[in-house]
Design a protein around this motif. Structure first.
Motif, PDB file in Angstrom:
ATOM      1  N   ILE A 225       0.864  -1.196   0.000  1.00 24.47           N
ATOM      2  CA  ILE A 225       0.000   0.000   0.000  1.00 24.47           C
ATOM      3  C   ILE A 225       0.894   1.237   0.000  1.00 24.47           C
ATOM      4  CG2 ILE A 225      -2.201   0.835   0.928  1.00 24.47           C
ATOM      5  CD1 ILE A 225      -2.229  -1.339   2.914  1.00 24.47           C
ATOM      6  N   ASN A 226       2.024   1.184  -0.674  1.00 21.19           N
ATOM      7  CA  ASN A 226       2.926   2.333  -0.668  1.00 21.19           C
ATOM      8  C   ASN A 226       2.386   3.464  -1.537  1.00 21.19           C
ATOM      9  OD1 ASN A 226       3.282   1.228  -3.175  1.00 21.19           O
ATOM     10  ND2 ASN A 226       5.465   0.839  -2.963  1.00 21.19           N
ATOM     11  N   GLY A 227       2.824   4.685  -1.206  1.00 28.57           N
ATOM     12  CA  GLY A 227       2.452   5.838  -2.018  1.00 28.57           C
ATOM     13  C   GLY A 227       0.989   6.204  -1.955  1.00 28.57           C
ATOM     14  N   ASN A 228       0.353   6.060  -0.791  1.00 34.12           N
ATOM     15  CA  ASN A 228      -1.032   6.475  -0.599  1.00 34.12           C
ATOM     16  C   ASN A 228      -1.086   7.626   0.408  1.00 34.12           C
ATOM     17  OD1 ASN A 228      -3.324   4.562  -1.926  1.00 34.12           O
ATOM     18  ND2 ASN A 228      -1.453   3.381  -1.605  1.00 34.12           N
ATOM     19  N   GLN A 229      -2.248   7.807   1.054  1.00 38.21           N
ATOM     20  CA  GLN A 229      -2.421   8.888   2.022  1.00 38.21           C
ATOM     21  C   GLN A 229      -2.776   8.347   3.398  1.00 38.21           C
ATOM     22  OE1 GLN A 229      -1.980  12.194   1.063  1.00 38.21           O
ATOM     23  NE2 GLN A 229      -1.357  11.344  -0.914  1.00 38.21           N
ATOM     24  N   LEU A 230      -2.363   7.128   3.690  1.00 34.50           N
ATOM     25  CA  LEU A 230      -2.713   6.488   4.959  1.00 34.50           C
ATOM     26  C   LEU A 230      -2.148   7.257   6.146  1.00 34.50           C
ATOM     27  CD1 LEU A 230      -2.131   2.706   4.177  1.00 34.50           C
ATOM     28  CD2 LEU A 230      -4.317   3.811   4.623  1.00 34.50           C
ATOM     29  N   ILE A 231      -2.985   7.404   7.165  1.00 35.83           N
ATOM     30  CA  ILE A 231      -2.520   8.049   8.393  1.00 35.83           C
ATOM     31  C   ILE A 231      -2.392   7.046   9.536  1.00 35.83           C
ATOM     32  CG2 ILE A 231      -3.461  10.303   7.785  1.00 35.83           C
ATOM     33  CD1 ILE A 231      -5.854   9.714   9.563  1.00 35.83           C
ATOM     34  N   ALA A 232      -2.918   5.832   9.333  1.00 38.60           N
ATOM     35  CA  ALA A 232      -2.844   4.817  10.376  1.00 38.60           C
ATOM     36  C   ALA A 232      -3.131   3.447   9.782  1.00 38.60           C
ATOM     37  CB  ALA A 232      -3.830   5.116  11.511  1.00 38.60           C
ATOM     38  N   ILE A 233      -2.682   2.416  10.497  1.00 36.41           N
ATOM     39  CA  ILE A 233      -2.993   1.030  10.173  1.00 36.41           C
ATOM     40  C   ILE A 233      -3.918   0.512  11.265  1.00 36.41           C
ATOM     41  CG2 ILE A 233      -2.050  -1.292   9.876  1.00 36.41           C
ATOM     42  CD1 ILE A 233      -1.387   0.572   7.616  1.00 36.41           C
ATOM     43  N   PRO A 234      -5.055  -0.087  10.912  1.00 28.41           N
ATOM     44  CA  PRO A 234      -6.008  -0.508  11.947  1.00 28.41           C
ATOM     45  C   PRO A 234      -5.500  -1.695  12.757  1.00 28.41           C
ATOM     46  CG  PRO A 234      -6.698  -1.326   9.805  1.00 28.41           C
ATOM     47  CD  PRO A 234      -5.516  -0.430   9.552  1.00 28.41           C
ATOM     48  N   PRO A 235      -5.971  -1.834  14.000  1.00 30.73           N
ATOM     49  CA  PRO A 235      -5.578  -2.987  14.827  1.00 30.73           C
ATOM     50  C   PRO A 235      -5.926  -4.323  14.176  1.00 30.73           C
ATOM     51  CG  PRO A 235      -6.682  -1.320  16.162  1.00 30.73           C
ATOM     52  CD  PRO A 235      -6.846  -0.908  14.734  1.00 30.73           C
ATOM     53  N   GLU A 236      -6.913  -4.305  13.280  1.00 28.00           N
ATOM     54  CA  GLU A 236      -7.325  -5.543  12.612  1.00 28.00           C
ATOM     55  C   GLU A 236      -6.248  -6.094  11.685  1.00 28.00           C
ATOM     56  OE1 GLU A 236     -10.974  -3.536  14.009  1.00 28.00           O
ATOM     57  OE2 GLU A 236      -9.141  -2.890  12.979  1.00 28.00           O
ATOM     58  N   ILE A 237      -5.104  -5.396  11.594  1.00 27.41           N
ATOM     59  CA  ILE A 237      -3.996  -5.916  10.800  1.00 27.41           C
ATOM     60  C   ILE A 237      -3.580  -7.296  11.307  1.00 27.41           C
ATOM     61  CG2 ILE A 237      -2.199  -4.864  12.227  1.00 27.41           C
ATOM     62  CD1 ILE A 237      -2.059  -4.963   8.415  1.00 27.41           C
ATOM     63  N   LYS A 238      -3.870  -7.564  12.575  1.00 31.37           N
ATOM     64  CA  LYS A 238      -3.516  -8.865  13.165  1.00 31.37           C
ATOM     65  C   LYS A 238      -4.276 -10.017  12.526  1.00 31.37           C
ATOM     66  CE  LYS A 238      -6.896  -8.359  16.910  1.00 31.37           C
ATOM     67  NZ  LYS A 238      -7.100  -8.205  18.363  1.00 31.37           N
TER      68      LYS A 238
END
Length: 615
Positions: A225-238
């Motif tokens: 997901i490189n080169g986007n506008q993400l400000i955070a990764i959700p806890p559901e990444i687990k």
């Protein structure tokens, strides 16, 4: 709405005196008419063209007409057929050509291959699909057709998608690898329906958030997901329990959630270019991590637990604000690449002398741009990484520094020797110098064994070449050669997997879509300059080493430019790229099992040159 594809025809009538025809095909649906390009001098044309045709309630049949193009007279009729729209079921089907009803004496033979995909406004995504422009839907279908041909990657990059085409759930439900890069996505797409998805790329979009319920992808191994506008990764990444590679580079992430430390299978993590000032303590639970790229962040300090990640091979911490490194960084004995340039380091930890691999290859350690106080460190670094690491190792020994876990091992060894004084001295001579030397050598050998990675042995590896006869080296020299070989092999594997092969795949995509002759020549020249290195690598591979069966996509996804010279050039370049890919795949299997230092050094030299040539 129907997406119609005219694939090919076979066994047509010869309409010209040369024994061939110049066939083209026309599709008629209501008042709509679509025409393929003309294929010269053939009775078995292959068009592979796609058309979008809207279906009205009055449309019942598709009328297909094949003709022979003539420059000096009217075109000759080659045959026709009528296809009931209700009979088209998304499968390529051969239809027999028939004479015209008004000309029953027409001499007609052969068949035409037609495929139809129905995009109905009544499906679950109908209301949303209506917003997709017809040219995008047509291009999506072209890409799906290419995917159905090679069965590897569904490439939907760079076609202006703002939403995911939901009709694909019905037509390609078993997608394994999906690339949605460089589109116009502002939301993470809903992909939970693709239960087999293992690789997903969304690089170069405008995604700002990832709703947690979108991450129900239990088999996903690679997420980009490189080169986007993400400000955070959700806890559901687990939830991504199988994730092995995660690329979050060049977003706006200032804090990483603690749950990222629960990705127990993660091997590669790229967080470069994010405004991160710190890493969560749980980050150090990433026990499988082998490559970490945190270049260009705003890190001031690393967690003290950071050296727990002892499987790291490559660590990029350049362009941060680090004022110190963890004191126990010496535990990371597998490191072969450490970039700490352009930070605020005034010294290096004593324990770094244990990171033997950093001095064994050119990539090694980079301390440029730091206000290091030690003139000795700076002077040794300017000479070379090997000199710097030798100095750091000697500095550690002079100051009597030993890692805490190494102190415990030495204490245990001394206790064993005192309880059994003849164990190392059969003659019963109590020589303290000999005992200490033996203990130190055993401890050193144990350390070297611990830092040797275990590689899978490729099946069928048999070489008919006799092993070269070499003079017997002293034990210390043999150990040094072994350590260097391990470092070189680790670097080679990482550079093939992480840089060279991905870049070659991008070059292949670029040439397949090239419509400009100058761009094609530029790519061809680059591959030409790379060819000597590929040939040099081939010469080093043992004759008996089996060639891997790499499934190549060939010219799948190719965009025809209309320029015959360019098309010929593109075919030649693609063949050269496929050849290089096979060679690199052979290396990926050969290197871990090779014990010939000369072969390894030769391969590393060629790989470095190839890396420099690729964009």
């Amino acid at each position: 709405m129907n997406i119609l594809q005219v694939n090919e025809a076979r066994d047509l009538v010869a309409a010209d005196t040369n024994g061939f025809s110049d066939p083209y095909c026309v599709l008629n649906l209501g008042l709509q008419k679509k025409k393929t390009k003309t294929i010269k001098r053939t009775l078995n044309p292959k068009w592979g063209e796609t058309f979008l045709m809207r279906v009205s309630p009055m449309d019942l049949r598709l009328h297909v007409v094949l003709s022979d193009w003539d420059a000096m007279s009217s075109d000759d009729f080659l045959g026709e057929c009528y296809i009931d729209l209700n009979s088209m079921n998304d499968q390529p089907t051969w239809y027999t050509l028939q004479p015209r009803p008004t000309h029953p004496d027409d001499f007609v033979k052969g068949e035409v291959l037609i495929k139809a995909r129905v995009v109905s406004s009544m499906n679950s995504g109908g209301a949303r699909e209506a917003k997709l422009p017809t040219n995008i839907i047509t291009e999506v279908n072209n890409r799906v057709t290419a995917y159905e041909t090679n069965g590897e990657l569904l490439d939907l990059t760079g076609i202006g998608l703002e939403m995911f085409p939901e009709f694909l759930e019905e037509h390609v439900p078993d997608i394994v690898n999906l690339d949605l890069g460089f589109n116009q996505f502002k939301m993470f797409p809903q992909l939970k329906m693709f239960k087999n998805l293992q690789s997903l790329s969304l690089g170069g979009n405008m995604i700002m958030t990832i709703p947690g319920d979108m991450l129900d992808l239990p088999l996903l191994k690679t997420l980009t997901i490189n080169g986007n506008q993400l400000i955070a990764i959700p806890p559901e990444i687990k939830k991504l329990v199988c994730l092995e590679k995660l690329d979050l580079a060049n977003n706006k992430i200032s804090v990483l959630c603690e749950e990222i430390g629960m990705l127990s299978k993660l091997e590669e993590l790229v967080i470069a270019g994010n405004p991160l000032q710190s890493l969560p303590p749980t980050f150090c639970n990433l026990g499988s991590l082998e490559m970490l790229d945190a270049n260009g962040c705003q890190l001031v300090k690393l967690p003290e637990e950071f050296p727990q990640m002892t499987r790291l091979l490559e660590l990029n911490l350049g362009n941060n604000k680090l004022v110190e490194l963890p004191s126990l960084i010496g535990r990371m004995t597998r490191l072969v690449v450490l970039n700490i340039m352009d930070n605020r380091l005034t010294d290096l930890p004593l324990s770094i002398g244990y990171c033997f691999g950093l001095g064994k290859i050119g990539a090694g350690i980079n301390i440029e741009g730091n206000p290091i106080n030690s003139d000795e460190i700076i002077s040794k670094y300017k000479i070379g990484n090997d000199h710097l690491m030798d100095h750091l190792e000697k500095r550690m020994a002079v100051q009597g520094y030993t890692l805490p876990d190494q102190k415990a091992k030495q204490s245990n060894n001394k206790a064993l020797q005192s309880s059994n004084p003849t164990a190392k001295n059969p003659a019963g001579v109590n020589n303290s110098t000999t005992s200490t030397t033996t203990s130190t050598t055993a401890s050193s050998q144990q350390q070297q064994q611990q830092q040797q990675p275990v590689f899978p042995k490729p099946m069928g590896l048999v070489s008919n070449k006799p092993a070269p006869t070499q003079p017997t080296a002293a034990p210390n020299a043999q150990q040094d050669i072994l350590t260097k070989s391990i470092a070189l092999k680790n670097w080679s594997i990482a550079i093939i997997r992480g840089e060279i092969r991905p870049k070659i795949n991008k070059v292949k995509t670029q040439i397949l879509r090239c419509v400009n002759i100058q761009e094609g020549i530029s790519i061809a020249n680059m591959m030409k300059s790379m060819k000597p290195e590929i040939e040099a690598i081939k010469a080093l591979i043992p004759n008996a080493f089996p060639t891997p069966g790499v499934p190549l996509s060939g010219t799948s996804g190719k965009i025809h430019s209309g320029n015959d010279k360019l098309e010929t050039l593109k075919d030649l370049v693609v063949a050269s790229i496929d050849d290089a890919d096979i060679v690199l795949d052979s290396l990926y299997q050969l290197i871990p099992n090779s014990s010939d230092p000369h072969l390894i050094v030769g391969l590393v030299s060629s790989l470095k040159k190839i890396k420099e040539l690729l964009p």
